[in-house]
Design an enzyme around this catalytic site. Structure first.
Site, PDB file in Angstrom:
ATOM      1  CG  HIS A  70      39.974  18.062 -64.644  1.00  0.00           C
ATOM      2  ND1 HIS A  70      38.971  18.998 -64.658  1.00  0.00           N
ATOM      3  CD2 HIS A  70      40.878  18.527 -63.746  1.00  0.00           C
ATOM      4  CE1 HIS A  70      39.263  19.970 -63.799  1.00  0.00           C
ATOM      5  NE2 HIS A  70      40.408  19.704 -63.241  1.00  0.00           N
ATOM      6  CG  ASP A  72      35.264  17.864 -65.010  1.00  0.00           C
ATOM      7  OD1 ASP A  72      36.462  17.544 -65.141  1.00  0.00           O
ATOM      8  OD2 ASP A  72      34.685  17.849 -63.908  1.00  0.00           O
ATOM      9  CG  ASP A 133      40.371  23.636 -62.235  1.00  0.00           C
ATOM     10  OD1 ASP A 133      40.792  22.558 -62.682  1.00  0.00           O
ATOM     11  OD2 ASP A 133      39.774  23.742 -61.159  1.00  0.00           O
ATOM     12  CD  GLU A 167      39.737  17.185 -60.544  1.00  0.00           C
ATOM     13  OE1 GLU A 167      40.585  17.173 -59.640  1.00  0.00           O
ATOM     14  OE2 GLU A 167      38.972  18.149 -60.719  1.00  0.00           O
ATOM     15  CD  GLU A 168      36.875  20.982 -60.988  1.00  0.00           C
ATOM     16  OE1 GLU A 168      36.750  20.889 -59.756  1.00  0.00           O
ATOM     17  OE2 GLU A 168      37.782  21.623 -61.533  1.00  0.00           O
ATOM     18  CG  ASP A 190      43.846  20.064 -62.115  1.00  0.00           C
ATOM     19  OD1 ASP A 190      43.557  21.204 -62.528  1.00  0.00           O
ATOM     20  OD2 ASP A 190      43.043  19.326 -61.524  1.00  0.00           O
ATOM     21  CG  HIS A 373      36.482  25.670 -58.624  1.00  0.00           C
ATOM     22  ND1 HIS A 373      36.175  24.653 -57.753  1.00  0.00           N
ATOM     23  CD2 HIS A 373      37.315  25.128 -59.542  1.00  0.00           C
ATOM     24  CE1 HIS A 373      36.818  23.549 -58.126  1.00  0.00           C
ATOM     25  NE2 HIS A 373      37.521  23.825 -59.204  1.00  0.00           N
TER      26      HIS A 373
HETATM   27 ZN   LIG Z   1      41.334  20.958 -61.773  1.00  0.00          ZN
END
Ligand SMILES: [Zn+2]
Length: 403
Positions: A70, A72, A133, A167-168, A190, A373
């Site tokens: 992903h 994003d 990520d 995705e997030e 991922d 994150h």
């Molecule tokens: Zn991820």
């Protein structure tokens, strides 16, 4: 390091798709680079998905596999003006991030770093997340594409590439055209630690408890008012405090978790997420939760409730258990690449959980992304290289195992 400098943060509040247009900024770059690499069928569609094909180099009818990551980054932490820093030959020291020196990455908080001595570590600069990520996954797939196009002597079947937005915010596969993708099996890139191979995710439902009370003028409310706010408070307080919650469970344990309360005297809503690895146990959690709600509301004559449940996603193992070769091949590929495979559980969902139920069984493979994150996010360059090596092997394992 280039990809993380493009702000691609997704937005959970947005209703359009993709949730933020800026995600397409990276999609456009990837599209151009894929063309330069020389892969086929490169397409950026109106939803922001990037599709491409690494053509087959064999006469065998190998099932089409897909590698997916992903584009994003998480809404939890800023992804604007990311300044990646390469720390070469990391020696186990604390990494002080220069743009906010209170942000210090230590081996105490991040013990995995102790396994990465001598590696080159990429971090952000202290004000933002890094975005490994899942731009580590993106970079790994881009490097794989480049390598396989440069090495046509490596035998593999047709490989589809898929880069997704959003995705997030849990919407990453909402508008994937599975027919156009045309892959029988997939792998998301991922995962975290080197060797991580994940074929099990949570099964997930959402629940909404609506409590109806009776409103009245507070000055003249005696014997009349029934406060939905107070009932909701008592209901949440009645939930177990030492179990059955995210903060008290781990490994294979499931939980229920109140995520939002919105209330007035007349009507208060409590939203929940419900999680378990056993899909069949979701119903038990729901019944138990509704039982507590029912008992609480019953103490207040005149009050009533509604309790509704909606499906969110399912454990991909429900699909993958009948197709053990998909994960087995990844396991084999890691060993050939000199990586020790470790089966992990995902206490969450991935694009792969959803893709598995959309007809493309899809375990998750490591990328090296860690501390995700957060401002402490980091990734080892050597872990990313091992992931590329794994994918090169994996493509060949699929070819070899096809008769
Ligand atoms: Zn991820």
């Amino acid at each position: 390091m280039r990809y993380v400098q493009v702000d691609t943060q997704s937005d959970p509040e947005a209703t359009g798709f993709p949730s933020t247009e800026k995600q397409k900024d990276l999609a456009k770059i990837l599209k151009e680079e894929l063309k330069q690499i020389g892969v086929s069928d490169v397409e950026l569609d109106e939803h922001g998905y990037v599709y491409a094909t690494i053509p087959s180099t064999t006469d065998k009818e190998v099932p089409v596999i897909c590698f997916c990551s992903h584009m994003d980054t998480a809404p939890d932490c800023s992804g604007k003006d990311v300044k990646p820093i390469l720390h070469t030959n990391y020696q186990g020291h604390d990494i002080i991030l220069p743009d906010d020196t209170t942000q210090v990455i230590t081996t105490k908080q991040h013990p995995y770093l102790k396994e990465r001595l001598g590696d080159d570590i990429i971090t952000a600069s202290g004000k933002t997340l890094l975005g490994a990520d899942d731009k580590a996954g993106v970079a790994i797939i881009m490097d794989l594409a480049n390598y396989l196009i440069q090495h046509p002597e490596i035998k593999h079947g047709k490989i589809r590439i898929l880069f997704t937005p959003d995705e997030e915010v849990g919407r990453g596969v909402e508008k994937v055209d599975m027919k156009k993708l045309g892959a029988s099996f997939g792998y998301t890139l991922d995962g975290g630690e080197r060797g991580a191979l994940e074929s099990e995710s949570f099964s997930a439902d959402g629940a909404v408890a609506v409590i109806h009370g009776i409103s009245a003028h507070p000055g003249y409310a005696k014997g009349k008012m029934v406060s939905a706010i107070k009932i909701a408070g008592e209901f949440v307080d009645a939930l177990p405090k030492d179990s059955w919650s995210p903060e008290t469970t781990q490994d294979r344990e499931g939980y229920i978790h109140p995520t939002a309360i919105d209330g007035l005297i007349e009507k208060t809503t409590v939203k929940f997420i419900i999680r378990d690895f056993e899909t069949s146990r979701l119903k038990e959690h729901q019944d138990r939760l509704e039982g507590i709600l029912k008992a609480t509301v019953a103490k207040y004559p005149g009050a009533r409730y509604e309790f509704t449940v909606s499906e969110q996603y399912r454990n991909m193992m429900d699909i993958l258990k009948d197709l053990p070769h998909v994960a087995d091949y990844a396991n084999e590929a890691m060993q050939r690449a000199g990586v020790k495979p470790e089966e992990h559980l995902i206490r969450g969902g991935t694009d792969g959980s959803r893709l598995s139920f959309m007809g493309m069984p899809c375990p998750n493979i490591f990328t090296g992304e860690m501390g995700i994150h957060s401002k402490h996010e980091y990734v080892s360059v050597q872990d990313m290289q091992k992931a590329v090596d794994t994918l090169v092997e994996l493509a060949q394992v699929w070819e070899e195992r096809t008769i």
